[in-house]
Write an enzyme that holds these catalytic residues in place. Structure first.
Site, short mmCIF file in Angstrom:
data_model
loop_
_atom_site.label_atom_id
_atom_site.label_comp_id
_atom_site.label_asym_id
_atom_site.label_seq_id
_atom_site.Cartn_x
_atom_site.Cartn_y
_atom_site.Cartn_z
N GLY A 1 0.78 -1.23 0.00
CA GLY A 1 0.00 0.00 0.00
C GLY A 1 0.82 1.28 0.00
N GLU B 1 5.95 6.18 -10.49
CA GLU B 1 4.52 5.86 -10.32
C GLU B 1 3.88 6.84 -9.35
OE1 GLU B 1 3.53 1.80 -9.30
OE2 GLU B 1 5.22 1.03 -10.43
N ASN C 1 -5.81 1.87 -13.65
CA ASN C 1 -4.81 1.00 -13.03
C ASN C 1 -3.42 1.59 -13.27
OD1 ASN C 1 -3.63 -1.42 -11.90
ND2 ASN C 1 -3.22 -2.13 -13.98
N HIS D 1 0.39 0.31 -13.76
CA HIS D 1 1.13 -0.92 -14.06
C HIS D 1 2.61 -0.58 -14.24
CE1 HIS D 1 1.67 -5.01 -15.47
NE2 HIS D 1 2.47 -4.51 -16.40
N ASP E 1 -4.62 -5.60 -18.46
CA ASP E 1 -3.63 -4.58 -18.84
C ASP E 1 -3.82 -4.08 -20.27
OD1 ASP E 1 -2.41 -4.77 -16.31
OD2 ASP E 1 -1.13 -6.41 -16.97
C1 GAR Z 1 3.16 -1.01 -7.82
O1 GAR Z 1 4.48 -0.97 -8.29
C2 GAR Z 1 2.21 -1.27 -8.98
O2 GAR Z 1 2.65 -0.75 -10.18
C3 GAR Z 1 2.20 -2.76 -9.03
O3 GAR Z 1 2.21 -3.17 -7.68
C4 GAR Z 1 2.92 -2.20 -6.91
C5 GAR Z 1 2.09 -1.86 -5.68
O4 GAR Z 1 2.88 -1.47 -4.61
N1 GAR Z 1 1.04 -3.20 -9.74
C6 GAR Z 1 1.03 -4.25 -10.56
O5 GAR Z 1 2.00 -4.94 -10.78
C7 GAR Z 1 -0.33 -4.50 -11.22
N2 GAR Z 1 -0.20 -5.38 -12.34
P1 GAR Z 1 2.17 -0.96 -3.27
O6 GAR Z 1 1.30 -2.08 -2.71
O7 GAR Z 1 3.30 -0.65 -2.32
O8 GAR Z 1 1.37 0.26 -3.59
#
Ligand code: GAR
Length: 180
Positions: free
Chosen positions: A11, A166, A94, A96, A137
């Site tokens: 999160g 991000e 989303n 990604h 995606d």
């Molecule tokens: C992020 O890097 C996001 O891009 C990735 O999970 C991470 C979440 O981190 N999402 C994916 O890979 C979706 N296909 P967080 O839980 O620390 O926010």
């Protein structure tokens, strides 16, 4: 604009969106998790209503009851059912960790993406914010940020640099959508 954030993991993206909501045009009104995770604890710490469930009818009802205008998937590692994609068409986005359409689809999440990027000897990598459609995606791309792949990169160092991007890109996109 009232947003709901869907998360499954640590999160840190959720945390950034919470931290920046006061200065940007959105309000985090609901956090949904499909399993017990740190994201739920973060939301609770900020007194944001949370829902931990895999029941999509309950999620759909909660979105309506909380007056949600946009759903943001921030590290949400479950597949969204087709009926939700259709009902919430162009209202789910989303983030990604790749330059889609490269390195998307089933199995491409988290560190697996950067492992594939390094294995393919890519010169650049990055992240994408896109609308969610029934194709994993595959929804239309809203914005991307790029980083150079460095010769000394490991999947972890590359993932770290991409996650920094991000956390700049996603709040900016949500703010722009709020001002449409
Ligand atoms: C992020 O890097 C996001 O891009 C990735 O999970 C991470 C979440 O981190 N999402 C994916 O890979 C979706 N296909 P967080 O839980 O620390 O926010």
């Amino acid at each position: 604009m009232n947003i709901a954030i869907f998360a499954s993991g640590t999160g840190t993206t959720l945390q950034t969106l919470i931290d920046r909501q006061a200065e940007l045009g959105y309000h985090v009104a609901l956090v949904v998790a499909n399993r017990e995770c740190q994201a739920v604890e973060r939301a609770q710490k900020h007194h944001i209503p949370t829902l931990q469930t895999k029941d999509w009818t309950a999620i759909d009802t909660a979105l309506a009851n909380s007056n949600i205008q946009l759903v943001v998937l921030a590290g949400f590692l479950a597949i969204i059912p087709h009926w939700i994609c259709e009902k919430w068409n162009k209202r789910i986005i989303n983030i990604h960790p790749s330059l889609l359409p490269k390195y998307g689809g089933k199995g491409m999440y988290g560190i697996h993406v950067q492992e594939a990027v390094l294995a393919a000897k890519e010169q650049e990598a990055g992240c994408t914010v896109h609308y969610v459609s029934a194709e994993i995606d595959g929804g239309s791309i809203i914005a991307q940020a790029k980083v150079d792949v460095l010769p000394e990169d490991t999947p972890e160092t590359l993932a770290q640099r991409i996650q920094e991007q991000e956390k700049i890109l996603l709040p900016r996109v949500i703010d722009e959508l709020a001002h449409l």
